[in-house]
Scaffold this motif. Structure first.
Motif, PDB file in Angstrom:
ATOM      1  N   HIS A 145     -11.212  -3.830   3.986  1.00 25.96           N
ATOM      2  CA  HIS A 145     -11.673  -4.565   2.792  1.00 25.96           C
ATOM      3  C   HIS A 145     -12.021  -5.974   3.252  1.00 25.96           C
ATOM      4  N   HIS A 161     -19.491  -3.767   3.160  1.00 21.10           N
ATOM      5  CA  HIS A 161     -19.672  -4.651   2.005  1.00 21.10           C
ATOM      6  C   HIS A 161     -18.759  -5.872   2.154  1.00 21.10           C
ATOM      7  N   ILE A 211      -9.236   2.337   5.273  1.00 19.69           N
ATOM      8  CA  ILE A 211     -10.524   2.940   5.629  1.00 19.69           C
ATOM      9  C   ILE A 211     -11.034   2.274   6.908  1.00 19.69           C
ATOM     10  N   GLY A 238     -24.237   4.703   4.868  1.00 18.28           N
ATOM     11  CA  GLY A 238     -23.172   3.759   4.516  1.00 18.28           C
ATOM     12  C   GLY A 238     -23.514   2.322   4.795  1.00 18.28           C
ATOM     13  N   GLY A 239     -22.561   1.472   4.474  1.00 23.50           N
ATOM     14  CA  GLY A 239     -22.746   0.046   4.694  1.00 23.50           C
ATOM     15  C   GLY A 239     -21.409  -0.641   4.676  1.00 23.50           C
ATOM     16  N   THR A 259      -5.851   2.638   0.135  1.00 23.38           N
ATOM     17  CA  THR A 259      -5.947   3.655   1.182  1.00 23.38           C
ATOM     18  C   THR A 259      -6.771   3.073   2.333  1.00 23.38           C
ATOM     19  N   GLY A 293     -19.067  12.257  10.085  1.00 22.48           N
ATOM     20  CA  GLY A 293     -17.703  11.746  10.020  1.00 22.48           C
ATOM     21  C   GLY A 293     -17.540  10.711   8.932  1.00 22.48           C
ATOM     22  N   PRO A 294     -16.289  10.436   8.553  1.00 24.79           N
ATOM     23  CA  PRO A 294     -16.067   9.471   7.486  1.00 24.79           C
ATOM     24  C   PRO A 294     -16.316   8.050   7.968  1.00 24.79           C
ATOM     25  N   GLY A 295     -16.442   7.151   7.038  1.00 20.88           N
ATOM     26  CA  GLY A 295     -16.523   5.731   7.390  1.00 20.88           C
ATOM     27  C   GLY A 295     -17.895   5.159   7.156  1.00 20.88           C
ATOM     28  N   GLY A 296     -18.886   5.700   7.818  1.00 19.85           N
ATOM     29  CA  GLY A 296     -20.221   5.161   7.659  1.00 19.85           C
ATOM     30  C   GLY A 296     -20.342   3.807   8.342  1.00 19.85           C
TER      31      GLY A 296
END
Lengths: 265, 246
Positions: A164, A143, A160, A140-141, A158, A109-112
């Motif tokens: 951010h 940040h 996520i 993923g990570g 966009t 799946g997306p995101g990580g």
């Protein structure tokens, strides 16, 4: 004698200037020292595992005693959809140790990095000058930018799952500010949109062995007052290492879970 | 008299310096950022089309075409089912990789479907084989030899993820990888040599080199692309020969 008296007067005058300058700078020094101490960088590096301080005995129970979010009427009207990957076809209670289907077994799946709040997989933190990197036991990570940059213009962003994030050190804590998250649910009845602001404070115990992350969600459109709760973690012992979370959608067992066995009283 | 004035001037200078710790610290920070340390590989790094020097591996006689085909099938299965793909995919990522160096470990996070890598600086020996569950990344321990970071990895799983090694061959449970990281061009390039040893796969150690470009500090990674193992159209694309559209 006259020469030495003149030298003495000159010395006294200069000493006076030095003392005055020092006193004039004293408040600045004091502020600077305070600033240095408040910006002290806690040593968060290493692995952390979330604990169950209430002894609730189940993962869902970990948050059951958290204060519930006080939503605005508009926010309360927002339906919170169930994670489409969560499936429990019979929707009946399951006995201790009884395996049953809990998900579609969807890997990739997306995101990580497993979402904003760590679950039962360990959380790893490494602190570099420009960035604090939060990672898990998969891809993923997260940040956290530490170089003083601002959040992006949300009209050009966009959303996520991890948003951010920018961070700073303040009073010996890591303070992380996040926006730009995908809309959805928040622990203990909360909601979030890309405009919702999340502030996290990472605070170590004096011995450095325990970590508390306090989450505060702010959004006047969603919350009547800030929604706050904390998660607690133990530092992994020296010599520990990250596992690797394996996921194979072709494996039928990937879809199953097991209800935890009854806890000894 | 002259000496008294000189002494006072020195005292004044010292006093002003000592009462401005923030300014002094800022100066130190500026100096640090101006001269990149040869022993800090933190940053975002991107592999470009001209960043790979990969010779053909010399394989053992036992690695026949049939063996390679069978291994390729396993790799295709891993991609088809969105498994995490492993170290080779992470380091050969078409997207930038994020390397952050701490005091006790170095972490490599990617934007692809590969688990995060952990390189342990505070450990001199590998985790006992009886304790360590083999993984697609293996167990990595790291040390500095001069300005070269040497990373030693064992504990791979030969049946999980994408096992193919650039230049030929594949990783197995017996594979041993030594990576050597060093900064070039005043820190703007990260050169990594990979040397694989595996008596069942390689007749001689197989070495290749990747060179990554440092990205601006302002770079911001994006999450990995979603991988949907239940997307029927994707499955058809991956499992049948391409069709010429008519």
């Amino acid at each position: 004698m006259r020469r030495s008296r003149r030298a003495f007067l000159l010395f006294a005058a200069a000493l006076g200037i030095v003392v005055s300058l020092t006193m004039w700078q004293a408040p600045t020094e004091s502020v600077a020292q305070r600033s240095a101490s408040t910006a002290a960088r806690p040593d968060l590096e290493g692995g952390w595992v979330r604990i169950d301080p209430e002894g609730s005995g189940s993962f869902g129970g970990l948050t059951s005693k958290f204060p519930r979010a006080v939503l605005t009427p508009a926010a309360a009207a927002i339906p919170v959809g169930r994670d489409p990957d969560d499936v429990d076809p019979d929707a009946k209670p399951h006995g201790p140790g009884e395996p049953y289907i809990v998900s579609q077994g969807r890997c990739g799946g997306p995101g990580g990095a497993g979402g904003i709040e760590p679950n039962s997989a360990a959380l790893f933190i490494v602190q570099a000058d420009d960035e604090v990197l939060l990672t898990r036991e998969g891809p993923g990570g997260r940040h956290i930018y530490m170089d003083g940059r601002a959040h992006p213009d949300l009209t050009r962003w966009t959303p996520i799952p991890l948003g951010h994030s920018v961070g700073r050190y303040e009073e010996g804590e890591l303070v992380v500010d996040t926006m730009g998250l995908t809309p959805g649910a928040v622990t203990a009845g909360g909601r979030r949109t890309p405009e919702t602001r999340l502030t996290e404070r990472y605070r170590l115990t004096p011995d450095g062995k325990k970590l508390t992350i306090t989450y505060t969600w702010n959004d006047p459109k969603l919350y009547q007052k800030p929604h706050t709760y904390s998660l607690e973690f133990d530092r992994l012992p020296e010599g520990s290492y990250a596992f690797e979370g394996w996921c194979d959608s072709s494996d039928p067992l990937q879809r199953q879970s097991i209800v935890p066995p009854a806890q000894l009283q | 008299m002259k000496s008294i004035v000189t002494a006072l001037a020195a005292v004044l200078t010292l006093t002003v310096t000592a009462t401005d710790p923030v300014g002094a610290q800022e100066g130190a920070d500026r100096n640090r950022s101006a001269a990149p340390s040869a022993r800090d590989i933190s940053g975002f790094w991107e592999l470009s089309i001209d960043g790979s020097n990969v010779p053909a591996a010399v394989l053992t006689p036992g690695i026949t075409k049939a063996v390679l085909d069978e291994q390729a099938k396993k790799d295709a299965h891993a991609i088809r089912w969105c498994n995490i793909l492993g170290l080779q995919h992470a380091m050969g990522s078409p997207r930038p990789i994020d390397i952050r160096q701490g005091a006790r470990m170095i972490v490599i996070a990617t934007e692809v479907n590969a688990a995060t890598r952990y390189l342990y600086l505070d450990r001199r020996t590998h985790i006992n084989r009886e304790e360590f569950d083999p993984t697609t990344n293996g167990d990595s321990i790291a040390r500095w030899e001069g300005n070269v970071l040497v990373v030693d990895t064992v504990g791979f799983d030969g049946n999980k993820g994408m096992t193919a090694i650039p230049g030929g061959g594949f990783r197995t449970a017996d594979s041993h990888l030594v990576e050597r990281y060093r900064l070039l061009n005043n820190g703007s390039i990260l050169a990594v040599t990979f040397t694989w040893e595996d008596p069942k796969v390689f007749r001689t150690p197989h070495t290749y080199e990747f060179r990554y470009h440092r990205l601006p500090q302002s770079y911001e990674p994006r999450p990995p692309l979603a991988c949907d193992p239940f997307d029927q159209e994707r499955t058809r694309f991956l499992t049948t020969p391409p069709q010429i559209p008519r």
